[in-house]
Every structure is written in C-alpha cells, then in structure tokens.
Design an enzyme around this catalytic site. Structure first.
Site, PDB file in Angstrom:
ATOM      1  N   PHE A  92      44.688  47.284  50.000  1.00 48.96           N
ATOM      2  CA  PHE A  92      44.239  46.938  50.949  1.00 48.96           C
ATOM      3  C   PHE A  92      44.050  47.540  52.321  1.00 48.96           C
ATOM      4  O   PHE A  92      43.406  47.496  53.328  1.00 48.96           O
ATOM      5  CB  PHE A  92      44.323  45.505  51.144  1.00 48.96           C
ATOM      6  CG  PHE A  92      43.995  44.535  50.114  1.00 48.96           C
ATOM      7  CD1 PHE A  92      43.243  44.880  48.868  1.00 48.96           C
ATOM      8  CD2 PHE A  92      44.587  43.422  49.916  1.00 48.96           C
ATOM      9  CE1 PHE A  92      43.037  44.143  47.873  1.00 48.96           C
ATOM     10  CE2 PHE A  92      44.311  42.276  48.878  1.00 48.96           C
ATOM     11  CZ  PHE A  92      43.693  42.935  47.847  1.00 48.96           C
ATOM     12  N   GLU A 114      42.703  43.569  57.502  1.00 51.95           N
ATOM     13  CA  GLU A 114      43.632  44.730  57.538  1.00 51.95           C
ATOM     14  C   GLU A 114      43.574  45.475  58.717  1.00 51.95           C
ATOM     15  O   GLU A 114      44.270  45.735  59.460  1.00 51.95           O
ATOM     16  CB  GLU A 114      43.464  45.341  56.368  1.00 51.95           C
ATOM     17  CG  GLU A 114      44.289  44.928  55.210  1.00 51.95           C
ATOM     18  CD  GLU A 114      43.252  43.527  54.621  1.00 51.95           C
ATOM     19  OE1 GLU A 114      43.867  42.869  53.679  1.00 51.95           O
ATOM     20  OE2 GLU A 114      42.124  43.944  54.561  1.00 51.95           O
ATOM     21  N   PHE A 121      48.415  43.530  49.112  1.00 53.10           N
ATOM     22  CA  PHE A 121      48.381  44.769  48.185  1.00 53.10           C
ATOM     23  C   PHE A 121      48.265  45.942  48.836  1.00 53.10           C
ATOM     24  O   PHE A 121      47.536  45.692  49.771  1.00 53.10           O
ATOM     25  CB  PHE A 121      47.571  44.431  46.999  1.00 53.10           C
ATOM     26  CG  PHE A 121      47.667  43.284  46.259  1.00 53.10           C
ATOM     27  CD1 PHE A 121      48.310  43.494  44.966  1.00 53.10           C
ATOM     28  CD2 PHE A 121      47.116  41.890  46.514  1.00 53.10           C
ATOM     29  CE1 PHE A 121      48.547  42.249  44.269  1.00 53.10           C
ATOM     30  CE2 PHE A 121      47.365  41.006  45.767  1.00 53.10           C
ATOM     31  CZ  PHE A 121      47.893  41.009  44.721  1.00 53.10           C
ATOM     32  N   ALA A 122      48.880  46.928  48.239  1.00 53.15           N
ATOM     33  CA  ALA A 122      48.992  48.411  48.964  1.00 53.15           C
ATOM     34  C   ALA A 122      47.452  49.124  49.163  1.00 53.15           C
ATOM     35  O   ALA A 122      47.143  49.569  50.078  1.00 53.15           O
ATOM     36  CB  ALA A 122      49.960  49.394  48.321  1.00 53.15           C
ATOM     37  N   HIS A 124      44.231  46.313  43.096  1.00 58.65           N
ATOM     38  CA  HIS A 124      45.661  45.832  43.042  1.00 58.65           C
ATOM     39  C   HIS A 124      46.766  46.458  42.434  1.00 58.65           C
ATOM     40  O   HIS A 124      47.746  45.951  42.551  1.00 58.65           O
ATOM     41  CB  HIS A 124      45.609  44.310  42.664  1.00 58.65           C
ATOM     42  CG  HIS A 124      44.458  43.331  43.372  1.00 58.65           C
ATOM     43  ND1 HIS A 124      43.236  43.338  42.604  1.00 58.65           N
ATOM     44  CD2 HIS A 124      44.728  42.604  44.360  1.00 58.65           C
ATOM     45  CE1 HIS A 124      42.570  42.583  43.538  1.00 58.65           C
ATOM     46  NE2 HIS A 124      43.348  41.989  44.329  1.00 58.65           N
TER      47      HIS A 124
END
Length: 322
Positions: free
Chosen positions: A86, A60, A83-84, A127
């Site tokens: 991360f 990321e 997923f947010a 997650h």
C-alpha cells in the site's frame, strides 16, 4: 535476555522508544483501538493515549504526508502501512517530498515507515510484495530488512533515531514463526552493517529477510559443503565491504532474494562483485529470485513464485560443480 517472536521484538522496541522520547508517536490504519493489522501496537492506545497512537483514515498519502510534516516540525513519527504494497499510494509524498527535503533545505525528516512485506500465506498480488528494491533506488531513503528478532528490535530503534526517512520492511512470514533471545534493555544496531549468519569457506549466499532461513535450510541439506550466509540486514545503505570480503573468501557467490529478479537489488550486488572482486571469482555470480510476475493467489503457484529451499540447493550445487 528474553525469548521473543519477531513481532514481539518490533513491538518492544517501539514501546521502549515511545516511553523514552515523547516526540515518538505512531499513526496508521487501525493502529489504535484494533492494535494494528498484525497486533504490533496492541495496548499502545491504552498506555500512550490517542494523541500518540493515531488511527488514521484509509489514505496512505495522508499518513505519509502527515508523518513528513510532523517530522519537519521536530517530531519522530512511526507510520504503519498495513501491508507494504500500500505504500505505493503515498509514493509522491515519500519520494518527491520526504526523500528530497533534507537534500533540498537541510531539514531532517526522521520518519519510519513500518512495512509488513512478503508472501507465503496466499495473500495474492496486493498483499505479498517485497518492494524494497524500488525504494533502494531513491536517494534520501534508507531500506532496512531485518531477519531476526534481535536485529528487528535494534534496527527499529536505530531507524527511529535516524534523521532520514527509513523504510522498515518486516517480513510477515517471520512475525510469529521466528523466535530468539532479545536483550530487554534498549540497544541499537547500525543501519548498513551486515551480519554473518553462518561462516563458510566454499560458497557464499548473500541475502536478507526471510530468505536467510531458506538459505539456512538449503545449507543443512548440503552438509558436506561449507556455506557462508551473509545477512545484509539493510539494502540501503548496504554493506559492500562484507559482501566483497565473503566473495574473496569463497570465490563463489549466490545472491538470493524474494523480490522480482529484474531490477531486484541482487543485480546491484552482482554487478558490484563483478566490478570489484572479479579476479577472486571461480564461477559467475548466480542470482535466485522471484520471476517477473505479480505474486499469485494460488498456494501452488505462490510456492513456485517464491524461491524455495530446493531452488537454492540446486543453485548451490551448480556453483559448487562449476
């Protein structure tokens, strides 16, 4: 108008912008061949090619850093975090670089981070988070949290147009569950403008994202009470005027969100109402939010963690009877 799911509306808005503007490209883990973790970019690789649909490595930091650099050079990247949760891996690139660059040097940084967020499917603590409040605190970032397919498409296009970094929170529980009429043509919805989901006179619920529907169901269970539901649609910037107008109208306010209670954006809303509409209140501002714990894996514990319809009904009754 066409009926679309929340997911399809996001995909449609992104596809329209990529067809319209060659500067727009997508990058992220598995966004190309696989079509994205939730299939939002399915078919994009075939239509736009590997230069505009980039399967990135599992980093990321690299995705956000690469998007930031590309934006500074005049492109308009849309980066997907699977997923947010991360996005925290790229915190420094986002918060220290992307959010500050325009303030520091006047350079536009038109990046969009697509952030599938929220619980409801036993995804556990890595997650299922709703970290929007963490980023609403950072000057230079915008945080968008649509609840309807029509808003999701229009706000995504507005986010891509915006010269600032925009975090676009897509609640996973809405992806295929929520459908609605969506204009097939290109349109935008202003970031920072709330929507009145339901008109009411007795009590107001201020919320966003999936909690809009939790509030809606709670209102159905109180048919004798006139409940106004204000969908903020974005929390940075947020529509303070719409919230204050609703507070002055009903005099009783419930702030509802899925993020943790302490430090959640509901505290900012409640404080603002207390400062600027105190004389109009007939009860203390009430907050309903998730407890200050990580999101549990267990379905039963997750249900206890995420605000439920029964919680909202109980909170509304307390306000009404105050």
């Amino acid at each position: 108008m066409a009926e679309m799911t929340y997911l399809n509306a996001i995909s449609d808005g992104l596809r329209l912008e990529m067809r319209r503007d060659n500067r727009v490209f997508v990058l992220g883990e598995d966004v190309g061949v696989y079509g994205g973790a939730f299939k939002v970019t399915l078919g994009f690789l075939e239509e736009f090619g590997a230069w505009r649909v980039i399967d990135a490595p599992l980093s990321e930091t690299a995705i956000i850093g690469g998007a930031t650099g590309a934006a500074m050079m005049g492109l308009r990247p849309v980066a997907e975090m699977q997923f947010a949760d991360f996005v925290s891996c790229g915190w420094d690139q986002l918060v220290t670089v992307a959010a500050k660059q325009r303030w520091r040097a006047g350079t536009p940084v038109p990046i969009v981070l697509r952030l599938p967020s929220g619980g409801g499917f036993s995804g556990g603590p890595f997650h299922s988070q709703n970290p929007e409040s963490s980023f609403a605190h950072i000057p230079g970032l915008k945080c968008v949290c649509p609840s309807t397919p029509e808003d999701a498409k229009g706000l995504l296009i507005a986010a891509i147009e915006d010269p600032n970094p925009v975090l676009f929170f897509e609640h996973k529980h809405l992806y295929r569950r929520i459908k609605g009429e969506v204009p097939e043509e290109r349109y935008t919805i202003p970031i920072g403008k709330a929507r009145i989901h339901a008109e009411g006179d007795d009590v107001s619920v201020i919320t966003w994202g999936a909690m809009v529907y939790t509030a809606e169901e709670a209102a159905r269970q109180l048919p004798d009470v006139s409940i106004e539901i204000v969908d903020l649609r974005s929390i940075m910037p947020w529509d303070k005027q719409a919230v204050l107008e609703s507070a002055r109208k009903t005099s009783k306010i419930l702030v509802l969100h899925e993020d943790n209670r302490t430090g959640g954006f509901g505290g900012e809303i409640a404080a603002t109402i207390g400062e600027e509409a105190f004389e109009h209140l007939d009860a203390p501002v009430r907050r309903i939010a998730a407890p200050d714990t990580p999101v549990p894996f267990s379905p039963q514990l997750e249900q206890a963690f995420i605000p439920q319809v029964a919680d909202v009904v109980a909170g509304l009754k307390e306000l009404i009877e105050y």
